[in-house]
Design an enzyme around this catalytic site. Structure first.
Site, PDB file in Angstrom:
ATOM      1  CB  CYS A  89       4.817   5.756  -2.405  1.00  0.00           C
ATOM      2  SG  CYS A  89       3.068   5.990  -2.532  1.00  0.00           S
ATOM      3  CB  CYS A  92      12.200   8.688   7.963  1.00  0.00           C
ATOM      4  SG  CYS A  92      11.150   7.422   8.746  1.00  0.00           S
ATOM      5  CB  CYS A 123       1.123  13.166   0.305  1.00  0.00           C
ATOM      6  SG  CYS A 123       2.331  12.012   0.959  1.00  0.00           S
TER       7      CYS A 123
HETATM    8  N1  SAH Z   1       6.597   6.176   7.913  1.00  0.00           N
HETATM    9  C1  SAH Z   1       5.260   5.991   7.413  1.00  0.00           C
HETATM   10  C2  SAH Z   1       4.955   6.884   6.220  1.00  0.00           C
HETATM   11  C3  SAH Z   1       5.863   6.547   5.078  1.00  0.00           C
HETATM   12  S1  SAH Z   1       5.462   6.824   3.411  1.00  0.00           S
HETATM   13  C4  SAH Z   1       5.077   4.541   7.001  1.00  0.00           C
HETATM   14  O1  SAH Z   1       6.072   3.856   6.849  1.00  0.00           O
HETATM   15  O2  SAH Z   1       3.957   4.119   6.837  1.00  0.00           O
HETATM   16  C5  SAH Z   1       4.023   5.978   2.991  1.00  0.00           C
HETATM   17  C6  SAH Z   1       4.174   4.641   2.308  1.00  0.00           C
HETATM   18  O3  SAH Z   1       5.070   4.601   1.195  1.00  0.00           O
HETATM   19  C7  SAH Z   1       4.663   3.584   3.275  1.00  0.00           C
HETATM   20  O4  SAH Z   1       3.809   2.473   3.163  1.00  0.00           O
HETATM   21  C8  SAH Z   1       6.019   3.262   2.730  1.00  0.00           C
HETATM   22  O5  SAH Z   1       6.456   1.994   3.111  1.00  0.00           O
HETATM   23  C9  SAH Z   1       5.798   3.390   1.248  1.00  0.00           C
HETATM   24  N2  SAH Z   1       7.042   3.466   0.488  1.00  0.00           N
HETATM   25  C10 SAH Z   1       8.240   3.876   0.918  1.00  0.00           C
HETATM   26  N3  SAH Z   1       9.156   3.778  -0.073  1.00  0.00           N
HETATM   27  C11 SAH Z   1       8.510   3.301  -1.154  1.00  0.00           C
HETATM   28  C12 SAH Z   1       8.910   3.005  -2.480  1.00  0.00           C
HETATM   29  N4  SAH Z   1      10.169   3.207  -2.877  1.00  0.00           N
HETATM   30  N5  SAH Z   1       7.987   2.529  -3.328  1.00  0.00           N
HETATM   31  C13 SAH Z   1       6.709   2.352  -2.933  1.00  0.00           C
HETATM   32  N6  SAH Z   1       6.266   2.625  -1.703  1.00  0.00           N
HETATM   33  C14 SAH Z   1       7.154   3.096  -0.801  1.00  0.00           C
END
Ligand code: SAH
Length: 384
Positions: free
Chosen positions: A354, A127, A120
């Site tokens: 995540c 961001c 990952c």
């Molecule tokens: N900017 C991209 C990549 C981000 S990280 C995007 O938003 O898709 C990948 C995933 O993790 C995204 O779906 C994001 O919303 C999720 N994510 C972010 N914070 C999280 C959290 N605290 N718990 C669970 N998933 C989360």
């Protein structure tokens, strides 16, 4: 609520050092000729770097010993200085924190599964998308990563996975720090390098690469036009604009319907099943009626839903949905004919799950480990 979206690109304070992953073959050859090296060394270097994941010219035994230092300085500077390597899940999850040349910190996570090894990786330091449940989003955007800084995370993850006996890196997900489609030009070049065959690239299968986005609609179109069959993941998190405006603030610019239209267009052009990411947040987006609405929006499409139990971040008022609520959400989506799974939660203990990646924030309060050599890195977690 007020949000700070960052759509413009802040200027890097200082240009990143030149690296072969930012150059094509001809560019690499011309740098070599500047330092009095024959052009065929370009292929040797690219074979070592992309094919064998060796990033240090001093370890390239096919180069003349006397030339290694000069070649290294010219084309293989260390882009990612390892600050920490932590593991958990019995060594099957490893998180790396990297310091970049200008001090910015980014993270990558390696996850070993029985059938695949996934890295990952981050596309930006910080961001700008300001999603309130995501740790990275709270610190704002520091800067875009260069193509070489993106690719070098993959190369380092491949090397670490091999060194630790986990096996060969097979999958890449752009789900680390940053919004990959907000760094489009560098992402596009990185995707080419990840998927082009050795020695022009890492030779990984595009089908094993996932680009995750908040839903930058024009950039989804550009990704579709690339003709690379990478998987698109859309972070939806709500089926209705009212809630999504809050959870994914860019929704105020591109609405749920527009984002899904772009996703279906992507599926039709690439023939690839689109992933919908949906963080399950207790009493926020997990109601049965929202499951039904989501099911209606997705039914009959080339789509798979990934429910992610929310990883609570420091200071957040939100929590994960109870398991029974999650199960009912899954049941309703499946009843609508929508393929749905719940993502496993890897890396929680090392803040590698995540939405937990926030190196710059945490680093401010912890002692500096800058300049640690790989062998000196701390390695914590259940396995060690
Ligand atoms: N900017 C991209 C990549 C981000 S990280 C995007 O938003 O898709 C990948 C995933 O993790 C995204 O779906 C994001 O919303 C999720 N994510 C972010 N914070 C999280 C959290 N605290 N718990 C669970 N998933 C989360």
């Amino acid at each position: 609520m007020s949000v700070a979206l960052t759509l413009t690109e802040p200027r890097p304070r200082k240009a990143a050092p030149r690296h072969l992953a930012d150059l094509d073959l001809a560019g690499c050859q011309s740098v070599l000729s500047e330092i009095g090296q024959p052009p065929f060394r370009a292929k040797q270097l690219r074979n070592q770097y992309f094919g064998r994941h060796v990033g240090d010219a001093n370890l390239m035994t096919d180069l003349p010993a006397a030339a290694r230092e000069a070649i290294g300085e010219a084309l293989l500077p260390r882009l990612l200085d390892p600050v920490r390597l932590d593991d958990c899940d019995n060594g099957e999850t490893v998180k790396a924190v990297w310091r970049l040349h200008d001090g910015a910190l980014v993270e990558s996570v390696i996850m070993a599964y029985p059938d695949r090894i996934t890295a990952c990786v981050s596309s930006q330091a910080g961001c700008g998308m300001a999603c309130p449940f995501c740790a990275t989003g709270q610190g704002g955007l520091t800067r875009n990563l260069t193509t070489a800084e993106i690719v070098d995370q993959v190369v380092n993850c491949a090397r670490i996975a091999a060194e630790r006996g986990l096996g060969r890196l097979s999958n890449i997900v752009f789900m680390g720090m940053g919004e990959p489609l907000a760094n489009w030009a560098r992402l596009k070049a990185a995707l080419r390098l990840i998927t082009d065959p050795v020695p022009d690239g890492l030779g990984m299968s595009a089908r094993h690469v996932t680009v995750s986005t908040v839903g930058l609609v024009p950039a989804i179109g550009r990704l579709a036009a690339e003709g690379l069959p990478v998987t698109l993941a859309v972070s939806l998190h709500a089926p209705d604009d009212e809630l999504r405006d809050e959870l994914v603030p860019i929704n105020t610019r591109w609405k749920v319907a527009e984002v899904l239209d772009a996703a279906w267009e992507y599926a039709s052009v690439t023939k690839r099943r689109v992933s919908i990411e949906y963080a399950m947040i207790r009493d926020v987006n997990d109601q049965p009626w929202r499951a039904d609405l989501l099911g209606e929006l997705l039914a009959g499409k080339l789509v798979h839903v990934n429910l992610i139990p929310l990883n609570p971040t420091p200071g957040s008022r939100w929590d994960a949905s109870p398991k029974a609520v999650e199960a009912e959400f899954v049941r309703r989506l499946r009843a609508a004919g929508v393929s749905t799974t719940v993502r496993d939660t890897r890396g929680q203990e090392i803040d590698g799950a995540c939405g937990q990646l926030a190196a710059s924030v945490r680093e401010a309060g912890s002692p500096s480990t800058a300049g640690a050599k790989p062998g000196e890195l701390s390695s914590t977690g259940a396995a060690s």
